[in-house]
Scaffold this motif. Structure first.
Motif, PDB file in Angstrom:
ATOM      1  N   ARG A 157       0.846  -1.191   0.000  1.00  0.00           N
ATOM      2  CA  ARG A 157       0.000   0.000   0.000  1.00  0.00           C
ATOM      3  C   ARG A 157       0.882   1.243   0.000  1.00  0.00           C
ATOM      4  O   ARG A 157       1.816   1.349   0.794  1.00  0.00           O
ATOM      5  N   HIS A 158       0.542   2.166  -0.893  1.00  0.00           N
ATOM      6  CA  HIS A 158       1.287   3.421  -1.030  1.00  0.00           C
ATOM      7  C   HIS A 158       0.299   4.579  -0.958  1.00  0.00           C
ATOM      8  O   HIS A 158      -0.721   4.570  -1.651  1.00  0.00           O
ATOM      9  N   VAL A 159       0.569   5.549  -0.110  1.00  0.00           N
ATOM     10  CA  VAL A 159      -0.273   6.731   0.017  1.00  0.00           C
ATOM     11  C   VAL A 159       0.617   7.955  -0.144  1.00  0.00           C
ATOM     12  O   VAL A 159       1.598   8.107   0.592  1.00  0.00           O
ATOM     13  N   TRP A 160       0.278   8.818  -1.120  1.00  0.00           N
ATOM     14  CA  TRP A 160       1.065  10.024  -1.379  1.00  0.00           C
ATOM     15  C   TRP A 160       0.219  11.280  -1.233  1.00  0.00           C
ATOM     16  O   TRP A 160      -0.962  11.286  -1.604  1.00  0.00           O
ATOM     17  N   ALA A 161       0.824  12.336  -0.723  1.00  0.00           N
ATOM     18  CA  ALA A 161       0.259  13.683  -0.798  1.00  0.00           C
ATOM     19  C   ALA A 161       1.211  14.502  -1.656  1.00  0.00           C
ATOM     20  O   ALA A 161       2.426  14.490  -1.433  1.00  0.00           O
ATOM     21  N   ALA A 162       0.665  15.202  -2.648  1.00  0.00           N
ATOM     22  CA  ALA A 162       1.492  15.968  -3.585  1.00  0.00           C
ATOM     23  C   ALA A 162       1.065  17.425  -3.581  1.00  0.00           C
ATOM     24  O   ALA A 162      -0.121  17.737  -3.432  1.00  0.00           O
ATOM     25  N   ALA A 163       2.036  18.314  -3.743  1.00  0.00           N
ATOM     26  CA  ALA A 163       1.733  19.743  -3.790  1.00  0.00           C
ATOM     27  C   ALA A 163       0.789  20.051  -4.937  1.00  0.00           C
ATOM     28  O   ALA A 163      -0.114  20.868  -4.811  1.00  0.00           O
ATOM     29  N   SER A 164       0.981  19.399  -6.065  1.00  0.00           N
ATOM     30  CA  SER A 164       0.139  19.623  -7.235  1.00  0.00           C
ATOM     31  C   SER A 164       0.329  18.452  -8.193  1.00  0.00           C
ATOM     32  O   SER A 164       1.252  17.643  -8.021  1.00  0.00           O
ATOM     33  N   PRO A 165      -0.507  18.362  -9.220  1.00  0.00           N
ATOM     34  CA  PRO A 165      -0.326  17.296 -10.219  1.00  0.00           C
ATOM     35  C   PRO A 165       0.974  17.396 -11.012  1.00  0.00           C
ATOM     36  O   PRO A 165       1.268  16.511 -11.797  1.00  0.00           O
ATOM     37  N   ALA A 166       1.730  18.475 -10.821  1.00  0.00           N
ATOM     38  CA  ALA A 166       3.008  18.592 -11.533  1.00  0.00           C
ATOM     39  C   ALA A 166       4.041  17.605 -11.012  1.00  0.00           C
ATOM     40  O   ALA A 166       5.014  17.294 -11.698  1.00  0.00           O
ATOM     41  N   HIS A 167       3.860  17.127  -9.771  1.00  0.00           N
ATOM     42  CA  HIS A 167       4.827  16.184  -9.185  1.00  0.00           C
ATOM     43  C   HIS A 167       4.067  15.002  -8.606  1.00  0.00           C
ATOM     44  O   HIS A 167       3.692  14.988  -7.436  1.00  0.00           O
ATOM     45  N   THR A 168       3.823  14.006  -9.438  1.00  0.00           N
ATOM     46  CA  THR A 168       3.111  12.808  -9.022  1.00  0.00           C
ATOM     47  C   THR A 168       3.935  11.579  -9.366  1.00  0.00           C
ATOM     48  O   THR A 168       4.749  11.584 -10.292  1.00  0.00           O
ATOM     49  N   ALA A 169       3.709  10.522  -8.620  1.00  0.00           N
ATOM     50  CA  ALA A 169       4.487   9.306  -8.810  1.00  0.00           C
ATOM     51  C   ALA A 169       3.613   8.078  -9.037  1.00  0.00           C
ATOM     52  O   ALA A 169       4.124   7.016  -9.380  1.00  0.00           O
ATOM     53  N   GLY A 170       2.292   8.211  -8.858  1.00  0.00           N
ATOM     54  CA  GLY A 170       1.424   7.051  -8.843  1.00  0.00           C
ATOM     55  C   GLY A 170       1.430   6.226 -10.114  1.00  0.00           C
ATOM     56  O   GLY A 170       1.568   5.000 -10.071  1.00  0.00           O
ATOM     57  N   ALA A 171       1.269   6.872 -11.270  1.00  0.00           N
ATOM     58  CA  ALA A 171       1.204   6.121 -12.527  1.00  0.00           C
ATOM     59  C   ALA A 171       2.539   5.471 -12.858  1.00  0.00           C
ATOM     60  O   ALA A 171       2.585   4.370 -13.416  1.00  0.00           O
TER      61      ALA A 171
END
Length: 325
Positions: A157-171
């Motif tokens: 299980r991985h849960v992320w909080a990101a400042a904005s969609p400019a820095h995402t890792a999920g996909a």
């Protein structure tokens, strides 16, 4: 409920509480700048070596033109600085504090245990740094004889909080993990709906939907949520995450690419799940996971038809960061 699943859920919820309540006010307020230098801070955890291998792989791949290039990210412009806290953050917090104070203009990727993460968050605030990405990563060993709802999905299980969609890792992480014959869930929450200024490079991995093998849905409510399911239905995907599938739900055609990026064609496959996390976090730091979807949260849930026959997974938990100094 199965005791292993209950313990794993407690860990995931603890990580979720850290993401929701433990982030200093204003940490995400300022839009991220283009990074000039990169660094890796290792908090003396059992996953340091594997995470660092993924970090270096992403940096080298980007430097060779495999993704959106950032100055200082690869060997062509000087290798990223790597600092290991030999005693861990709780013992070497003064070293970490001085490092943050003296490394202005650097985008740091960090990995540490959950206890150290709370202290590091305070150091980030005191240094006037900006938190771009914060992740909680939990795994459990899998015993098929145990009973419970979707016990295999609870394995990673991985849960992320990101400042904005400019820095995402999920996909990026989903595309790495889906080939390992194991089940997983990835959840991302965005603090800003700001989109990337330019659409990032796309490749063959995005031609059949956001990531190959996933069916995509939009859950409408006060804030739009996107859910990408593989190997299970929409209702089961929502149930595994503790989400409600009630209300209006719109499927997204798998044949219509969603505007995001996974690092380019020919990207290296990581050797293990921790290395995959390191790769995905560094790719997010580089901005190669930039997301154009309009949503406040999204999740990827994969349940393998073969069960968990991939790599051996030992129970572990760690936290990842991307910060700007």
């Amino acid at each position: 409920m199965d005791v292993n699943r209950r313990n794993l859920m407690k860990g995931a919820l603890t990580g979720g509480t850290l993401l929701a309540l433990g982030i200093p006010a204003g940490a995400f307020a300022i839009p991220p700048r283009r990074a000039e230098k990169f660094g890796l801070l290792l908090g003396n955890t059992p996953v340091d070596a594997a995470f660092a291998a993924g970090f270096r792989s992403a940096a080298q791949y980007s430097a060779k033109g495999g993704g959106v290039m950032a100055a200082g990210a690869g060997e062509g412009n000087g290798s990223p600085q790597v600092v290991k806290l030999k005693g861990g953050l709780l013992s070497d917090y003064e070293i970490a504090a001085r490092l943050l104070e003296k490394s202005r203009g650097t985008r740091w990727v960090a990995v540490m245990d959950s206890g150290s993460a709370a202290v590091f968050t305070e150091l980030v605030r005191n240094a006037g740094a900006r938190l771009l990405l914060l992740g909680s990563h939990v795994s459990s060993d899998h015993d098929p004889s145990k009973q419970g709802i979707f016990p295999d999905i609870a394995r990673l299980r991985h849960v992320w909080a990101a400042a904005s969609p400019a820095h995402t890792a999920g996909a990026i992480l989903a595309s790495q993990l889906i080939g390992n014959q194991g089940s997983f869930s990835i959840t991302e929450n965005f603090f800003s709906a700001e989109h990337s200024a330019t659409q990032a490079q796309t490749d063959s991995a995005t031609t059949d939907g956001f990531a190959p093998g996933f069916l995509s849905y939009r859950l409408d409510g006060p804030d739009a949520i996107h859910l990408h399911c593989s190997g299970l239905s929409l209702s089961n995907g929502c149930e595994s995450l503790g989400w409600s599938s009630a209300g209006r739900c719109a499927p997204v055609s798998q044949q219509a690419p969603m505007h995001g990026a996974i690092m380019g064609t020919g990207r290296p496959q990581s050797a293990g799940w921790v290395e995959s996390v390191g790769y995905a976090v560094m790719a997010a730091a580089l901005g190669t996971g930039a997301l154009q979807e309009s949503c406040s949260s999204r999740a990827f849930v994969h349940r393998s038809a073969l069960g968990n026959r991939g790599e051996r997974i030992d129970a572990t938990e760690f936290t990842s960061f991307v910060i700007d100094i």
